[in-house]
Design a protein around this motif. Structure first.
Motif, short mmCIF file in Angstrom:
data_model
loop_
_atom_site.label_atom_id
_atom_site.label_comp_id
_atom_site.label_asym_id
_atom_site.label_seq_id
_atom_site.Cartn_x
_atom_site.Cartn_y
_atom_site.Cartn_z
N VAL A 166 0.87 -1.18 0.00
CA VAL A 166 0.00 0.00 0.00
C VAL A 166 0.90 1.22 0.00
CG1 VAL A 166 -1.81 1.26 1.24
CG2 VAL A 166 -1.76 -1.24 1.35
N THR A 167 0.58 2.20 -0.83
CA THR A 167 1.36 3.44 -0.85
C THR A 167 0.49 4.59 -0.34
OG1 THR A 167 0.80 3.71 -3.19
CG2 THR A 167 2.94 2.75 -2.68
N LEU A 168 1.12 5.50 0.39
CA LEU A 168 0.45 6.66 0.94
C LEU A 168 1.22 7.90 0.54
CD1 LEU A 168 0.44 4.23 3.26
CD2 LEU A 168 -0.93 5.89 4.46
N ILE A 169 0.51 8.99 0.29
CA ILE A 169 1.13 10.27 -0.03
C ILE A 169 0.34 11.37 0.66
CG2 ILE A 169 -0.16 10.64 -2.19
CD1 ILE A 169 2.60 11.65 -3.37
N SER A 170 1.02 12.43 1.01
CA SER A 170 0.42 13.54 1.74
C SER A 170 -0.33 14.49 0.82
CB SER A 170 1.54 14.30 2.47
OG SER A 170 1.10 15.57 2.87
N ALA A 171 -1.58 14.80 1.16
CA ALA A 171 -2.38 15.75 0.40
C ALA A 171 -1.74 17.14 0.46
CB ALA A 171 -3.81 15.81 0.94
N GLU A 172 -1.12 17.47 1.58
CA GLU A 172 -0.46 18.77 1.71
C GLU A 172 0.71 18.86 0.73
OE1 GLU A 172 -2.57 18.07 5.61
OE2 GLU A 172 -1.32 16.84 4.32
N ASP A 173 1.46 17.76 0.55
CA ASP A 173 2.54 17.76 -0.43
C ASP A 173 2.00 17.91 -1.84
OD1 ASP A 173 4.59 17.59 1.42
OD2 ASP A 173 4.81 15.41 1.23
N LEU A 174 0.88 17.28 -2.13
CA LEU A 174 0.27 17.41 -3.47
C LEU A 174 -0.20 18.84 -3.71
CD1 LEU A 174 -1.71 14.06 -3.74
CD2 LEU A 174 0.58 14.60 -4.61
N ASP A 175 -0.75 19.48 -2.68
CA ASP A 175 -1.14 20.89 -2.80
C ASP A 175 0.08 21.74 -3.14
OD1 ASP A 175 -3.75 20.21 -2.05
OD2 ASP A 175 -3.49 20.88 0.04
N HIS A 176 1.18 21.49 -2.44
CA HIS A 176 2.42 22.24 -2.65
C HIS A 176 2.95 22.04 -4.08
CE1 HIS A 176 6.27 24.07 -1.62
NE2 HIS A 176 6.84 23.06 -2.23
N ILE A 177 2.94 20.81 -4.54
CA ILE A 177 3.42 20.51 -5.90
C ILE A 177 2.60 21.25 -6.94
CG2 ILE A 177 3.55 18.67 -7.63
CD1 ILE A 177 4.37 16.80 -5.25
N GLU A 178 1.31 21.22 -6.78
CA GLU A 178 0.45 21.89 -7.75
C GLU A 178 0.67 23.40 -7.73
OE1 GLU A 178 -3.33 19.99 -9.40
OE2 GLU A 178 -4.00 21.29 -7.77
N ASP A 179 0.80 23.98 -6.52
CA ASP A 179 1.02 25.42 -6.39
C ASP A 179 2.40 25.84 -6.89
OD1 ASP A 179 -1.50 25.63 -5.27
OD2 ASP A 179 -0.76 25.78 -3.19
N GLU A 180 3.43 25.09 -6.49
CA GLU A 180 4.81 25.47 -6.82
C GLU A 180 5.19 25.17 -8.26
OE1 GLU A 180 9.32 24.23 -5.55
OE2 GLU A 180 7.82 24.33 -3.98
N PHE A 181 4.81 24.00 -8.76
CA PHE A 181 5.26 23.56 -10.08
C PHE A 181 4.18 23.63 -11.16
CE2 PHE A 181 7.97 21.35 -7.01
CZ PHE A 181 9.23 21.64 -7.51
N GLY A 182 2.92 23.78 -10.74
CA GLY A 182 1.83 23.80 -11.72
C GLY A 182 1.61 22.45 -12.37
N ILE A 183 2.01 21.39 -11.68
CA ILE A 183 1.88 20.03 -12.21
C ILE A 183 0.66 19.37 -11.59
CG2 ILE A 183 2.95 17.74 -12.24
CD1 ILE A 183 5.63 19.12 -12.50
N SER A 184 -0.15 18.75 -12.41
CA SER A 184 -1.38 18.11 -11.95
C SER A 184 -1.07 16.80 -11.24
CB SER A 184 -2.30 17.85 -13.14
OG SER A 184 -3.44 17.16 -12.70
N VAL A 185 -1.41 16.74 -9.98
CA VAL A 185 -1.20 15.53 -9.19
C VAL A 185 -2.46 15.15 -8.42
CG1 VAL A 185 1.30 15.70 -8.91
CG2 VAL A 185 -0.19 16.96 -7.37
N LYS A 186 -3.57 15.71 -8.79
CA LYS A 186 -4.77 15.53 -7.99
C LYS A 186 -5.71 14.44 -8.49
CE LYS A 186 -4.05 18.93 -5.05
NZ LYS A 186 -4.73 19.95 -4.39
N ASN A 187 -5.38 13.77 -9.57
CA ASN A 187 -6.26 12.72 -10.10
C ASN A 187 -5.55 11.39 -10.23
OD1 ASN A 187 -8.69 14.30 -10.49
ND2 ASN A 187 -7.51 15.40 -12.04
N GLY A 188 -4.67 11.11 -9.28
CA GLY A 188 -3.98 9.83 -9.29
C GLY A 188 -2.69 9.81 -10.08
N GLU A 189 -2.30 10.95 -10.65
CA GLU A 189 -1.05 10.98 -11.42
C GLU A 189 0.16 10.65 -10.56
OE1 GLU A 189 -3.78 14.12 -13.31
OE2 GLU A 189 -3.18 13.59 -11.27
#
Length: 153
Positions: free
Chosen positions: A53-76
């Motif tokens: 099972v893999t887990l990832i932080s929603a806060e980190d995904l928010d940061h990635i989208e804000d900082e890099f403009g990369i879509s990570v919110k749909n399972g990417e």
């Protein structure tokens, strides 16, 4: 030190798009029923690099989208559980309850080039230091979006 499951993603075979689901059933020593690594069809299965099972932080995904403009919110991100309100590194060496299941921290899950090949340029760089963790299923049970994550012991 509790968090919650915000989203759940699975896919039945390696390299196939992840799909969002509302709940999953875990299998001790295997992972998530129907997911690629429990089924033995994951991209990394032949290399012996399997995370149950893999887990990832929603806060980190928010940061990635804000900082890099990369879509990570749909399972990417290619991780199973998106969690909010919990520093995943605090789980190192511990067991934790997620819904009905008990998981155990296995190791960090750094991003790989394969994730970027399936998504967009810059994904590997964006996930560096934010790739999440791998966990083993110690006690099987259902995990649902909205379930609490409680460290044990």
């Amino acid at each position: 030190m509790e968090g919650m499951v915000e989203e759940i993603y699975v896919t039945s075979e390696g390299s196939a798009p992840m799909r969002r689901v509302s709940e999953v059933e875990t299998v001790a020593g295997c992972g998530i029923r129907g997911d690629r690594y429990c089924e033995g069809t994951g991209y990394w299965t032949s290399y012996g690099d399997v995370c149950e099972v893999t887990l990832i932080s929603a806060e980190d995904l928010d940061h990635i989208e804000d900082e890099f403009g990369i879509s990570v919110k749909n399972g990417e991100h290619r991780r199973n559980l998106v969690v909010r309100g919990l520093d995943l590194s605090s789980l190192r060496g511990r067991r934790f309850r997620v819904g009905e299941a008990v998981l155990e921290y296995d190791r960090p899950r750094p991003p790989c080039r394969h994730v970027q090949d399936l998504s967009e340029p810059g994904m590997t760089r964006a996930l560096k230091g934010r790739g999440g963790i791998c966990a083993r299923v110690v006690e099987a049970g259902r995990i649902r979006a909205g379930d609490r994550i409680e460290p044990l012991g």
